[in-house]
Design a protein around this motif. Structure first.
Motif, PDB file in Angstrom:
ATOM      1  N   VAL A 110       0.833  -1.199   0.000  1.00 34.78           N
ATOM      2  CA  VAL A 110       0.000   0.000   0.000  1.00 34.78           C
ATOM      3  C   VAL A 110       0.869   1.249   0.000  1.00 34.78           C
TER       4      VAL A 110
ATOM      5  N   SER B  59       3.718   1.522  -1.378  1.00 35.53           N
ATOM      6  CA  SER B  59       4.148   1.666  -2.760  1.00 35.53           C
ATOM      7  C   SER B  59       3.045   2.293  -3.604  1.00 35.53           C
ATOM      8  N   LEU B  60       1.809   1.870  -3.338  1.00 29.97           N
ATOM      9  CA  LEU B  60       0.674   2.440  -4.067  1.00 29.97           C
ATOM     10  C   LEU B  60       0.582   3.941  -3.835  1.00 29.97           C
TER      11      LEU B  60
ATOM     12  N   ARG C 293       1.017   6.696  -6.695  1.00 30.29           N
ATOM     13  CA  ARG C 293      -0.092   7.593  -6.980  1.00 30.29           C
ATOM     14  C   ARG C 293       0.407   9.043  -6.919  1.00 30.29           C
TER      15      ARG C 293
ATOM     16  N   HIS D 209      -6.243  12.487  -8.327  1.00 23.30           N
ATOM     17  CA  HIS D 209      -5.214  11.519  -7.935  1.00 23.30           C
ATOM     18  C   HIS D 209      -4.681  11.863  -6.553  1.00 23.30           C
TER      19      HIS D 209
ATOM     20  N   ASP E  59      -5.764   6.521  -0.047  1.00 19.80           N
ATOM     21  CA  ASP E  59      -4.923   5.329  -0.001  1.00 19.80           C
ATOM     22  C   ASP E  59      -4.162   5.303   1.313  1.00 19.80           C
TER      23      ASP E  59
ATOM     24  N   LEU F 216      -6.145   3.068   4.061  1.00 25.47           N
ATOM     25  CA  LEU F 216      -5.536   1.747   3.994  1.00 25.47           C
ATOM     26  C   LEU F 216      -4.220   1.642   4.753  1.00 25.47           C
TER      27      LEU F 216
ATOM     28  N   TYR G 213     -12.927   2.979   1.781  1.00 22.35           N
ATOM     29  CA  TYR G 213     -12.036   3.101   0.628  1.00 22.35           C
ATOM     30  C   TYR G 213     -12.846   3.046  -0.656  1.00 22.35           C
TER      31      TYR G 213
ATOM     32  N   LEU H  59     -13.151   5.801  -3.603  1.00 23.89           N
ATOM     33  CA  LEU H  59     -12.973   5.496  -5.017  1.00 23.89           C
ATOM     34  C   LEU H  59     -14.197   5.918  -5.814  1.00 23.89           C
TER      35      LEU H  59
END
Lengths: 549, 414
Positions: free
Chosen positions: A357, A359-360, A364, A408, A415, A419, A523, A527
């Protein structure tokens, strides 16, 4: 039936959302989605029937009204009328479900007879509190089961324990808001407003707030830990200290990264408190009450030991100790052993998830900056383009990409806060669970030692009898009595701890499942929000593209 | 080792970078099939024609990338076509990216589960296929630019390319060595000369020069930025993949209810990944490829300007030479002839150049329009699907089985 409760849905939305039973299965209540121009995109998988009707959404007004863009934004001005009107409070989507709800079948069959209300709220300037529905609290709701107020020592079965959990419900909502920097330079610190709203009789008022600083929270942890960890409770760990983060704030760096740090900390402190008060025993603790109520708290000292790495080291030592215990204690050990293994596996899994996460979030953010750069480049291209309609379209495209960047950015925010922080919290919580198991081990060890001491005393008495030394016999008998009572005390302790740990595990697992579900739901909401805005952006651009000639 | 056949997709592979070039039924070209073996891609060039200059009405030949380059270079070197925009050569098929990843995957095979490995392999194959599709498309469009052009379609070398069923590379070697490299270098360094040097007499070309030089740098920049943006999208998709993989990786013997939840969540992230991937690849195809193609096409238009500028320079020199000859009283006839030829060439280039550049404008605008519309429609579609899927999952996760306590999360303001 899947109802939308908010006004203004167009008939199309109604039909999409109120489809019941079989009609939904046949693709959107009788509507045919318009064919898409590109054959190649028929590959796009639309594996549920419902998804074929995706074109039917939102032709006119949307159900998704409301202009508020950021899901969680700290605002500065408190509104005393409603302490929860600041955006800073973490709103958990409230799920009052039956305790067994989590284990029910959640099949993909969406249209069984479940009655569900989709609660949609409007933005108001007051924030997000208007919720249509009987639930008064949008925040953390603590249930205080009556059974906990009178602890019993008898070992209960799992079913009985489960039933106890669904006792009476009282309300207690906590928010941590309004971070304020007090002082200057290296002695500066952040002060946070801790607001409580409650109907519990043990508090002096129904609504009250105090200001606390980070070390106060650490001090609270220390006090709680000292008292309750010995009983086998799972103590929620406090947020970690961060020298780098705080230094930036102290030095007065007014950039987005220090704002982010403060927000991260504020949210973490809030979650910490919410977890503390969600724990039935901890809520009863006078230190907790004092923390919430008392105007001025004495400065907590010795919190260095509780800094991030220190705490982690403690926890890791605990797990090592537990791992070294290879001797089986009694039948229920199987349960404990396998539970511990489960906990360790889960911790590893969550670490891995957290890394992914993380990394996400980073990617992003990268996407954000690349999008902005691209937007500028397209704007330049548009300015050079000689065909005026195309030129206009290109500069519109640049604007769309700018909006994309904002979306974004918001998504990266989600994110992270929804998360990543959840996962980080639970990695640390699982560490606390391991500590809890270690406590039980310690209690058992103490019992073992006492038993062996008792054994020695008995042997000593036997020796004395044999050696026929009556003067020392009385002492030996006294010793035996002392140790016998100790052993029986420690046996009771051990049983109590075992029972507590089991109960704690149960409560923890339930809360964990609920927490994760709520966060995933949140989440998904974020989204949904983003995708909706995306649709709007591109739909606005389409006529511009078509206008090119 | 990998051999992919693109059987069947050539025909409905939407040509995104240029308007449909197969309008004229008298000469229809497509690449219905291609085979990828290791480094080499063999394209099957299929022609259908009613023209009598061809031997058969329908035929196919296998061609490799180098043969396309031969065709391009040969056309470029043909004096006659100096006044035309030469369709840009297709870029070499580049499988380096996916191949390297495949290699890394092979090395890391032992450190991942079987399912993960299978999934990643599948994705890599999809990536490979995407590169493959793109290269087929770009080679196809290249040929179609010739076939749809009134002058190029009659070119003898073009016809040889289409018809000659043997390998062309034998014929090609000498041509390249003699003209190819040298010519290209000359053209490239002419950039600065053009900008500073020749005085332009024609308003149209003066404007074109300014426009093309400016546009060229901007579109190159936009292409690079678009590529970076698309890569970021793909990275996000990858992350969703790792998340979903981790969620699925709990021990097989762990049968807790929590694990079942995690598997459901894994499903969500898997769907998110697929959608993010699709957004990224559609964006690549409609936007980035468009920008890439026109970067090359702009260069081809600039080349035309260079050639004309050179002809203009030649023309001026020939005028000067004529004056000198007249002064000296020597070789006047020759100088006159030379001057006449230069002027003719220049006029011809200018006339044809103007036509070409005008139709290029129109072609560019149409292509941009088509792609921007298609890209927007795809973005809308994907966002809607994503929105709906999130809605569906949201509903799933918040639905309760027994009536009264159903209090799902707040779908707050959207």
């Amino acid at each position: 039936m899947f109802l939308s409760r908010l006004r203004l849905p167009s008939s199309e939305i109604q039909s999409t959302l109120t489809c019941n039973g079989q009609s939904a299965m046949s693709g959107g209540c009788g509507r045919n989605p318009p064919p898409f121009p590109d054959n190649e995109d028929q590959e796009a998988e639309l594996d549920t029937q419902v998804l074929d009707s995706d074109d039917d959404d939102d032709e006119g007004e949307d159900i998704f009204t409301g202009a508020r863009s950021k899901p969680i934004t700290p605002t500065s001005a408190p509104d005393e009328g409603d302490i929860f009107s600041e955006e800073g409070s973490y709103v958990r989507s409230d799920v009052h479900h039956a305790t067994n709800g989590l284990h029910s079948d959640e099949e993909l069959d969406l249209f069984t007879e479940a009655t569900v209300e989709l609660t949609l709220t409007n933005t108001t300037s007051q924030g997000r509190r208007e919720i249509i529905g009987p639930t008064a609290s949008a925040c953390n709701t603590t249930r205080v089961p009556n059974s906990i107020l009178k602890p019993s020592i008898v070992t209960k079965t799992m079913e009985e324990l489960e039933e106890e959990e669904s006792g009476d419900q009282f309300e207690l909502n906590i928010a941590v808001t309004n971070p304020e920097k007090i002082g200057d330079g290296m002695n500066a610190y952040m002060s946070y407003k801790v607001s409580t709203q409650t109907t519990l009789p043990m508090f002096l008022n129904k609504t009250f707030s105090v200001r606390r600083r980070f070390s106060d929270f650490l001090g609270l942890y220390e006090k709680i830990s000292a008292k309750h960890s010995l009983l086998g409770c799972i103590i929620p760990p406090p947020p970690q200290k961060s020298v780098v983060g705080m230094t930036k704030v102290k030095v007065g760096k007014e950039d987005s990264s220090s704002a982010e740090f403060v927000e991260k900390r504020r949210a973490a402190l809030e979650r910490y408190l919410q977890r503390v008060v969600a724990h039935p025993s901890l809520l009863q603790d006078p230190d907790v009450r004092e923390f919430l109520e008392r105007d001025e708290l004495p400065r907590a000292v010795n919190t260095q030991a509780l800094s991030g790495p220190g705490l982690l080291k403690m926890i890791n030592r605990a797990s090592d100790a537990v791992n070294k215990m290879t001797i089986k204690m009694n039948e229920s050990d199987n349960w404990f052993e396998s539970k511990l293994q489960e906990v360790e596996n889960e911790e590893q899994l969550l670490r891995r998830l957290h890394a992914a996460v993380d990394s996400l979030v980073n990617h992003r953010k990268e996407l954000c900056s690349n999008t902005v750069v691209f937007s500028k480049s397209v704007a330049m291209l548009g300015s050079v383009e000689e065909n005026s309609a195309l030129s206009r379209a290109l500069s519109q495209l640049a604007e769309v990409e700018d909006k994309m960047e904002q979306l974004h950015q918001q998504q990266a925010f989600s994110d992270f806060f929804i998360l990543a922080e959840l996962l980080a919290d639970y990695v640390r919580l699982l560490g606390a669970v391991r500590c809890c198991f270690e406590q039980r081990m310690k209690v058992w060890q103490r019992l073992q030692e006492a038993q062996s001491t008792l054994q020695k005393k008995r042997e000593a008495e036997a020796k004395l009898l044999w050696a026929n030394k009556p003067e020392k016999l009385q002492q030996a008998k006294d010793d035996i009595n002392e140790w016998e009572s100790k052993v029986s005390q420690y046996e009771r302790d051990f049983e109590r701890v075992t029972c507590t740990v089991r109960k704690e595990m149960l409560r923890f697992e339930k809360e964990k499942a609920r927490d994760f579900k709520q966060h995933i739901v949140k989440y998904l909401e974020s989204l949904l929000h983003t995708q909706h805005r995306l649709v709007k952006c591109w739909e606005a651009f389409l006529p511009e593209a078509k206008a090119i000639a | 080792q990998a051999a992919w056949s693109s059987e069947g997709f050539g025909s409905h592979w939407v040509r995104s970078v240029s308007v449909d070039l197969n309008n004229d039924a008298s000469l229809v070209i497509d690449i219905p099939d291609a085979l990828c073996e290791r480094d080499k891609v063999k394209f099957t060039v299929h022609t259908k024609t009613t023209l009598s200059s061809f031997q058969k009405p329908e035929f196919s030949v296998p061609r490799q990338h180098e043969e396309f380059i031969w065709l391009h270079d040969t056309i470029v070197e043909t004096e006659e076509y100096a006044g035309l925009i030469i369709p840009p050569a297709p870029p070499k098929p580049d499988f380096e990216g996916p191949r390297e990843k495949m290699h890394k995957l092979g090395e890391g095979e032992s450190s991942m589960t079987k399912e993960e490995y299978a999934k990643m392999k599948q994705e890599l194959e999809a990536e490979y296929l995407a590169v493959f599709k793109k290269t087929v498309q770009v080679h196809e469009v290249f040929l179609q630019r010739f076939s749809s052009h009134p002058i190029f379609r009659k070119d003898r070398n073009f016809q040889i390319f289409l018809e000659y069923d043997q390998d062309l590379s034998v014929r090609r070697k000498n041509a390249k060595e003699m003209f190819g490299g040298f010519f290209k270098n000359m053209v490239k360094s002419a950039d600065e000369v053009l900008i500073s040097g020749v005085k332009e007499v024609d308003e149209f070309f003066e404007q074109e020069k300014t426009f093309l030089l400016d546009y060229s740098s901007k579109i190159k920049d936009a292409t690079a930025k678009a590529e970076k943006m698309t890569r970021s999208h793909k990275n996000v998709a990858d992350d969703y993949n790792h998340i979903s993989g981790a969620l699925n990786s709990t021990a097989a013997d762990n049968n807790t209810a929590f694990k079942k939840h995690l598997e459901k969540y894994a499903e969500v992230f898997e769907k998110l990944r697929k959608l993010e991937d699709r957004v990224a690849s559609d964006q690549e195809l409609k936007l980035t490829e468009l920008l890439r193609y026109y970067t090359r096409d702009i260069q081809a238009a600039k080349d035309l300007l260079y050639r004309r500028a050179r002809a203009l320079a030649d023309n001026e020199n020939s005028n000067k030479a004529l004056d000198k000859a007249r002064l000296k009283g020597k070789d006047i006839a020759q100088a006159e002839e030379n001057q006449k030829q230069c002027l003719q060439k220049f006029d011809k280039l200018s006339e044809s150049g103007k036509k070409e550049l005008t139709s290029f404008k129109a072609r560019r605008v149409v292509a941009f329009r088509k792609n921007l519309i298609e890209m927007t429609e795809l973005e809308i579609k994907h966002a809607k699907v994503r929105r709906l899927k999130c809605c569906v999952y949201h509903y799933m996760f918040t639905r309760q089985c027994s009536g009264s306590h159903g209090k799902p999360g707040n779908l707050r303001e959207f």
